[in-house]
Design a protein around this motif. Structure first.
Motif, mmCIF file in Angstrom:
data_model
loop_
_atom_site.group_PDB
_atom_site.id
_atom_site.type_symbol
_atom_site.label_atom_id
_atom_site.label_comp_id
_atom_site.label_asym_id
_atom_site.label_seq_id
_atom_site.Cartn_x
_atom_site.Cartn_y
_atom_site.Cartn_z
ATOM 1 N N ALA A 46 0.836 -1.200 0.000
ATOM 2 C CA ALA A 46 0.000 0.000 0.000
ATOM 3 C C ALA A 46 0.869 1.248 0.000
ATOM 4 C CB ALA A 46 -0.910 -0.003 1.225
ATOM 5 N N LEU A 47 0.255 2.385 -0.313
ATOM 6 C CA LEU A 47 0.973 3.649 -0.370
ATOM 7 C C LEU A 47 1.604 3.989 0.986
ATOM 8 C CD1 LEU A 47 1.610 5.836 -2.443
ATOM 9 C CD2 LEU A 47 -0.405 7.088 -1.669
ATOM 10 N N GLY A 48 0.915 3.611 2.073
ATOM 11 C CA GLY A 48 1.451 3.853 3.413
ATOM 12 C C GLY A 48 2.747 3.090 3.641
ATOM 13 N N SER A 49 2.835 1.866 3.128
ATOM 14 C CA SER A 49 4.059 1.062 3.258
ATOM 15 C C SER A 49 5.196 1.661 2.437
ATOM 16 C CB SER A 49 3.800 -0.380 2.794
ATOM 17 O OG SER A 49 2.852 -1.002 3.631
ATOM 18 N N VAL A 50 4.832 2.165 1.258
ATOM 19 C CA VAL A 50 5.840 2.843 0.432
ATOM 20 C C VAL A 50 6.401 4.046 1.190
ATOM 21 C CG1 VAL A 50 6.244 4.144 -1.701
ATOM 22 C CG2 VAL A 50 4.799 2.096 -1.746
ATOM 23 N N GLY A 51 5.499 4.825 1.786
ATOM 24 C CA GLY A 51 5.920 5.988 2.568
ATOM 25 C C GLY A 51 6.804 5.605 3.739
ATOM 26 N N LEU A 52 6.512 4.473 4.372
ATOM 27 C CA LEU A 52 7.313 4.001 5.500
ATOM 28 C C LEU A 52 8.735 3.651 5.059
ATOM 29 C CD1 LEU A 52 7.600 3.013 8.455
ATOM 30 C CD2 LEU A 52 6.748 0.777 7.666
#
Length: 425
Positions: free
Chosen positions: A275-281
């Protein structure tokens, strides 16, 4: 230079106490600017490739955003270096950040209009902030003693971490905000970048007085007559060419390797269902690893030497590429490890390379030389970013990672040749 400014600079030049006070004031100013600047640069590396991929529907050009804003960074590095040499750090750095902020605004408007050509243009302009953020590290070194140079450069980078880590982890929040005002979600982080870069520019405009580079130049001119200084400067430049060249190669190679792997990691992750949140992490941890170790790295560079840290950079970047090559695409843990090591290796290379450049220059030519070298660093990054998409599209992310990791070993023969050349001279 105004008469009042000249008077203030003369007062600082004649007072070691005022020089120490200005040095501390400059470090604090750079720190404040870097907190804002870090948030600004994080937008492009987190969602730039995803934004273009979304608009064009292909991976093969996903490296173009990184290439564009690093090319914009190259032009800005040249202009800021030349401008700073003549007019000081304050105006040069403030201008670069503010132009980068307007570029970020342009990216948002281009995404709203779904105009890919305008997007490319404003990504190029946005790159001004990236270059200026890196150039700011030099401001803290202008009045530093030789045994403080790496530490002074690293102080600025440590505090870039706060903004740089916050930026990627605000991807979903800024994206949701953008969505509520009718702007594409992936353009949201560029709203944060616009505000951050402009604020960083304002910090320099208001606080960097008197200008540390102008003071350093005045100190150099006072220590010798102008004619003798020019002669010494010429001799020093000739003798220190191997040091300057090594510093340039270290920064260029580490930039190519870091940009190439980093650019395609978000695409690689989305292909494997992250997910985009994981990419951001992952990108947030990567960017944090680029900047947070700086204070320790600066001390190591000053204490155990530039050359040892150059070798450490090569080895760390290779291990990062190795892990990225063989780690399962679905494993968030191993991607975090690979990208964290990628950031640390870049950090080792940038600070050791930066310190070598400072060692090899004098205040009378330093900003111009720094700007010129940062041009090639940016061009190297642009090449890495542009080629990364082509390599992944024609082969795989693993191929890209292992090739980039192997390139890092170029630093070892460069170091040996530099030492041999220095001995011969």
């Amino acid at each position: 230079m105004s008469t009042l400014q000249e008077k203030i600079i003369d007062e600082v030049v004649s007072s070691p106490e005022k020089q120490k006070k200005l040095y501390k004031q400059t470090i604090i100013t750079v720190i404040l600017s870097q907190i804002f600047g870090g948030a600004g640069l994080a937008a492009g590396i987190t969602v730039g490739a995803l934004l273009v991929q979304d608009m064009l529907g292909t991976d093969s050009v996903a490296g173009i955003p990184t290439a564009l804003f690093t090319l914009g960074s190259a032009l800005t590095a040249y202009l800021v270096g030349r401008f700073s040499q003549k007019h000081g750090r304050r105006l040069g750095l403030a201008s670069g950040f503010i132009i980068g902020g307007f570029g970020a605004i342009g990216v948002v408007l281009s995404a709203k209009m779904e105009n890919i050509y305008l997007l490319f243009l404003f990504l190029f302009i946005y790159g001004a902030g990236t270059a200026t953020n890196l150039q700011a590290r030099y401001a803290g070194t202008d009045l530093a003693n030789p045994n403080q140079r790496a530490t002074a450069a690293s102080m600025a980078m440590v505090f870039t971490t706060f903004g740089a880590v916050a930026g990627p982890n605000l991807v979903e929040i800024t994206g949701s905000f953008a969505d509520t005002i009718g702007i594409p979600k992936l353009a949201g982080p560029f709203l944060l970048a616009a505000v951050s870069y402009i604020m960083a520019g304002i910090v320099f405009l208001l606080r960097l007085r008197p200008d540390p580079l102008l003071v350093a130049q005045a100190i150099a001119k006072k220590s010798q007559s102008q004619e003798l200084n020019q002669s010494i400067n010429k001799i020093t430049s000739e003798n220190n060419k191997p040091i300057i060249l090594l510093g340039a190669i270290v920064m260029i190679v580490t930039q190519i390797v870091m940009i190439a792997i980093m650019t395609m990691t978000p695409i690689h992750m989305t292909h494997h269902g992250h997910a985009l949140g994981s990419v951001g992490l992952v990108i947030g941890i990567h960017v944090g690893s680029m900047y947070l170790p700086s204070l320790i790295t600066g001390i190591l560079v000053d204490k155990i030497g530039r050359n040892i840290m150059v070798i450490a950079a090569a080895v760390t970047l290779f291990i990062s590429g190795l892990i990225a090559t063989f780690a399962p695409g679905t494993s968030l843990f191993w991607l975090i490890i690979a990208l964290a090591l990628l950031g640390i290796g870049w950090n080792f290379g940038l600070i050791s390379g930066t310190t070598l450049i400072i060692d090899g220059t004098t205040p009378l030519t330093r900003a111009k030389t720094q700007g010129s070298i940062d041009v090639w660093v940016a061009i190297g990054g642009a090449s890495g970013g542009a080629l990364s998409g082509v390599i992944v599209a024609s082969s795989s992310y693993g191929t890209l990672a292992i090739v980039a990791g192997l390139i890092s070993f170029v630093l070892i023969p460069a170091l040996l040749l530099s030492k041999k050349k220095s001995i011969e001279d």
